[in-house]
Design a protein around this motif. Structure first.
Motif, mmCIF file in Angstrom:
data_model
loop_
_atom_site.group_PDB
_atom_site.id
_atom_site.type_symbol
_atom_site.label_atom_id
_atom_site.label_comp_id
_atom_site.label_asym_id
_atom_site.label_seq_id
_atom_site.Cartn_x
_atom_site.Cartn_y
_atom_site.Cartn_z
ATOM 1 N N LEU A 70 0.823 -1.210 0.000
ATOM 2 C CA LEU A 70 0.000 0.000 0.000
ATOM 3 C C LEU A 70 0.859 1.263 0.000
ATOM 4 O O LEU A 70 0.528 2.247 -0.684
ATOM 5 N N TYR A 71 1.949 1.237 0.735
ATOM 6 C CA TYR A 71 2.849 2.392 0.767
ATOM 7 C C TYR A 71 3.457 2.645 -0.614
ATOM 8 O O TYR A 71 3.531 3.805 -1.069
ATOM 9 N N ASP A 72 3.848 1.580 -1.302
ATOM 10 C CA ASP A 72 4.416 1.734 -2.641
ATOM 11 C C ASP A 72 3.382 2.258 -3.622
ATOM 12 O O ASP A 72 3.698 3.080 -4.500
ATOM 13 N N HIS A 73 2.145 1.804 -3.512
ATOM 14 C CA HIS A 73 1.082 2.347 -4.376
ATOM 15 C C HIS A 73 0.888 3.840 -4.102
ATOM 16 O O HIS A 73 0.669 4.626 -5.039
ATOM 17 N N GLN A 74 0.951 4.215 -2.826
ATOM 18 C CA GLN A 74 0.835 5.645 -2.494
ATOM 19 C C GLN A 74 1.914 6.464 -3.191
ATOM 20 O O GLN A 74 1.641 7.512 -3.791
ATOM 21 N N VAL A 114 -0.479 1.206 11.133
ATOM 22 C CA VAL A 114 -1.798 0.713 10.738
ATOM 23 C C VAL A 114 -2.926 1.369 11.538
ATOM 24 O O VAL A 114 -4.011 1.607 11.006
ATOM 25 N N PHE A 115 -2.664 1.710 12.809
ATOM 26 C CA PHE A 115 -3.750 2.101 13.697
ATOM 27 C C PHE A 115 -3.696 3.535 14.208
ATOM 28 O O PHE A 115 -4.592 3.934 14.953
ATOM 29 N N THR A 116 -2.683 4.318 13.840
ATOM 30 C CA THR A 116 -2.626 5.699 14.328
ATOM 31 C C THR A 116 -2.427 6.660 13.162
ATOM 32 O O THR A 116 -1.971 6.279 12.085
ATOM 33 N N SER A 117 -2.756 7.916 13.403
ATOM 34 C CA SER A 117 -2.572 8.945 12.370
ATOM 35 C C SER A 117 -1.107 9.336 12.225
ATOM 36 O O SER A 117 -0.738 9.994 11.245
ATOM 37 N N ASP A 118 -0.275 8.928 13.192
ATOM 38 C CA ASP A 118 1.172 9.154 13.096
ATOM 39 C C ASP A 118 1.762 8.073 12.200
ATOM 40 O O ASP A 118 2.509 7.204 12.639
ATOM 41 N N SER A 119 1.412 8.131 10.916
ATOM 42 C CA SER A 119 1.703 7.059 9.982
ATOM 43 C C SER A 119 1.960 7.638 8.611
ATOM 44 O O SER A 119 1.417 8.692 8.253
ATOM 45 N N VAL A 120 2.759 6.944 7.822
ATOM 46 C CA VAL A 120 2.968 7.353 6.437
ATOM 47 C C VAL A 120 1.845 6.833 5.547
ATOM 48 O O VAL A 120 1.732 7.256 4.388
ATOM 49 N N LEU A 121 1.033 5.921 6.057
ATOM 50 C CA LEU A 121 -0.086 5.395 5.290
ATOM 51 C C LEU A 121 -1.280 6.334 5.387
ATOM 52 O O LEU A 121 -1.532 6.940 6.430
ATOM 53 N N THR A 122 -2.016 6.454 4.303
ATOM 54 C CA THR A 122 -3.202 7.305 4.304
ATOM 55 C C THR A 122 -4.287 6.715 5.197
ATOM 56 O O THR A 122 -4.282 5.524 5.521
ATOM 57 N N SER A 123 -5.227 7.561 5.558
ATOM 58 C CA SER A 123 -6.343 7.101 6.382
ATOM 59 C C SER A 123 -7.107 5.984 5.677
ATOM 60 O O SER A 123 -7.515 5.003 6.309
ATOM 61 N N ALA A 124 -7.298 6.117 4.376
ATOM 62 C CA ALA A 124 -8.026 5.089 3.617
ATOM 63 C C ALA A 124 -7.279 3.762 3.639
ATOM 64 O O ALA A 124 -7.899 2.695 3.799
ATOM 65 N N ILE A 128 -6.624 -1.900 5.840
ATOM 66 C CA ILE A 128 -5.908 -2.948 6.575
ATOM 67 C C ILE A 128 -6.683 -3.342 7.829
ATOM 68 O O ILE A 128 -6.832 -4.529 8.149
ATOM 69 N N GLN A 129 -7.176 -2.349 8.550
ATOM 70 C CA GLN A 129 -7.928 -2.629 9.774
ATOM 71 C C GLN A 129 -9.147 -3.503 9.492
ATOM 72 O O GLN A 129 -9.476 -4.409 10.270
ATOM 73 N N ASP A 179 3.578 5.787 -5.827
ATOM 74 C CA ASP A 179 3.441 5.763 -7.292
ATOM 75 C C ASP A 179 2.146 6.415 -7.761
ATOM 76 O O ASP A 179 1.944 6.574 -8.976
ATOM 77 N N GLY A 180 1.277 6.771 -6.840
ATOM 78 C CA GLY A 180 -0.001 7.360 -7.221
ATOM 79 C C GLY A 180 -0.926 6.373 -7.893
ATOM 80 O O GLY A 180 -1.758 6.752 -8.729
ATOM 81 N N THR A 181 -0.814 5.094 -7.516
ATOM 82 C CA THR A 181 -1.632 4.039 -8.115
ATOM 83 C C THR A 181 -2.505 3.389 -7.057
ATOM 84 O O THR A 181 -2.356 3.640 -5.858
ATOM 85 N N SER A 182 -3.400 2.539 -7.511
ATOM 86 C CA SER A 182 -4.292 1.823 -6.606
ATOM 87 C C SER A 182 -4.078 0.325 -6.737
ATOM 88 O O SER A 182 -3.567 -0.156 -7.756
ATOM 89 N N MET A 183 -4.474 -0.406 -5.727
ATOM 90 C CA MET A 183 -4.398 -1.859 -5.796
ATOM 91 C C MET A 183 -5.306 -2.381 -6.906
ATOM 92 O O MET A 183 -6.397 -1.860 -7.127
ATOM 93 N N THR A 184 -4.845 -3.399 -7.582
ATOM 94 C CA THR A 184 -5.674 -4.043 -8.581
ATOM 95 C C THR A 184 -6.684 -4.965 -7.890
ATOM 96 O O THR A 184 -6.551 -5.282 -6.699
ATOM 97 N N SER A 185 -7.678 -5.387 -8.637
ATOM 98 C CA SER A 185 -8.659 -6.305 -8.058
ATOM 99 C C SER A 185 -8.005 -7.616 -7.654
ATOM 100 O O SER A 185 -8.370 -8.212 -6.629
ATOM 101 N N ASP A 186 -7.026 -8.069 -8.450
ATOM 102 C CA ASP A 186 -6.304 -9.293 -8.094
ATOM 103 C C ASP A 186 -5.538 -9.112 -6.792
ATOM 104 O O ASP A 186 -5.522 -10.012 -5.942
ATOM 105 N N GLU A 187 -4.887 -7.963 -6.626
ATOM 106 C CA GLU A 187 -4.149 -7.697 -5.390
ATOM 107 C C GLU A 187 -5.094 -7.656 -4.193
ATOM 108 O O GLU A 187 -4.760 -8.150 -3.115
ATOM 109 N N ARG A 188 -6.265 -7.093 -4.373
ATOM 110 C CA ARG A 188 -7.231 -7.043 -3.270
ATOM 111 C C ARG A 188 -7.706 -8.443 -2.889
ATOM 112 O O ARG A 188 -7.837 -8.762 -1.702
ATOM 113 N N ASP A 189 -7.935 -9.273 -3.879
ATOM 114 C CA ASP A 189 -8.329 -10.655 -3.594
ATOM 115 C C ASP A 189 -7.220 -11.379 -2.839
ATOM 116 O O ASP A 189 -7.486 -12.105 -1.865
#
Length: 232
Positions: free
Chosen positions: A48-52, A127-137, A142-143, A54-64
């Protein structure tokens, strides 16, 4: 924790953070343990961090694959995503960004990655706090997966939650278990977030040299519960 940990020949570590108060505590937190399947949370966080970046989203296969990897702990799905993300050459740089300083990814067998309880709480913070490099979404994504782990895998740090039942929403987790063929002993680990007495806790319990899977689960559940009770 001294009595419990000593009774297990010091083959268990625990780190806890109370997000409600900011208090942290740990025992044997610098000891290294094999991750087994808890590394799957690291794989997904890296993806997810790498997609962020690159400005890309997970594919449907990746989500599965991600659903199978986290909710069912499917190793084939994890292997596919591990390869997609670029293996250790991608996860190790992401871990440096996440603040994990004592985690070494095993490129030939990702389940043999080594880590510490302290590093696992750092990953949980991503994963669980706003003190994160991952977006809220991405954190929410993940949660959601960690809150829907299949019923027979809802043991571990869940023992420290107010409601420990398999259908409860008082905890989100990822567990790992690995028998060692050379010794017939088990690595048993559990990481996640639990709700207890009005507080929110991040908990990581890692253990080794367990005589069986069940005995290892018993140990880490007792340690998780005692650690959260002590910090509360």
């Amino acid at each position: 924790m001294a009595g419990t940990v000593s009774a297990d020949d010091k083959n268990v570590s625990v780190a806890v953070e109370d997000l409600s108060s900011g208090t942290t505590a740990g025992y044997n937190v610098t000891d290294d343990y094999v991750t087994a399947s808890i590394v799957k949370l690291d794989i997904l966080s890296t993806l997810l961090y790498d997609h962020q970046k690159d400005g890309t989203s997970m594919t449907s296969d990746e989500r599965d694959l991600a659903t199978k990897m986290i909710e069912n702990s499917d190793n084939d799905a994890a292997s596919a995503l591990y390869d997609d993300v670029g293996g250790s050459s991608a996860i190790e740089p992401a871990n440096r960004v996440f603040g994990l300083t004592d985690t070494e990814v095993d490129d030939s067998a990702f389940g043999d990655t080594t880590t510490t309880a302290t590093d696992q709480v750092k990953l949980l913070r991503q994963v669980f706090t706003s003190d994160s490099v991952l977006t809220s979404a991405n954190r929410s994504y993940i949660q959601n997966l960690m809150s829907h782990v299949e019923t027979d895998q809802r043991w571990g740090v869940s023992a420290a939650a107010d409601d420990t039942s398999s259908s409860a929403d008082d905890y989100m987790l990822k567990n790992g278990w690995l028998p060692r063929s050379a010794t017939d002993l088990w690595e048993i680990n559990s990481i996640g977030e639990v709700q207890h007495d009005g507080h929110t806790y991040l908990v990581a319990v890692l253990s080794a040299q367990n005589s069986s899977m069940d005995s290892g689960i018993d140990v880490i559940q007792k340690v998780a519960k005692e650690a959260v009770d002590a910090l509360g």
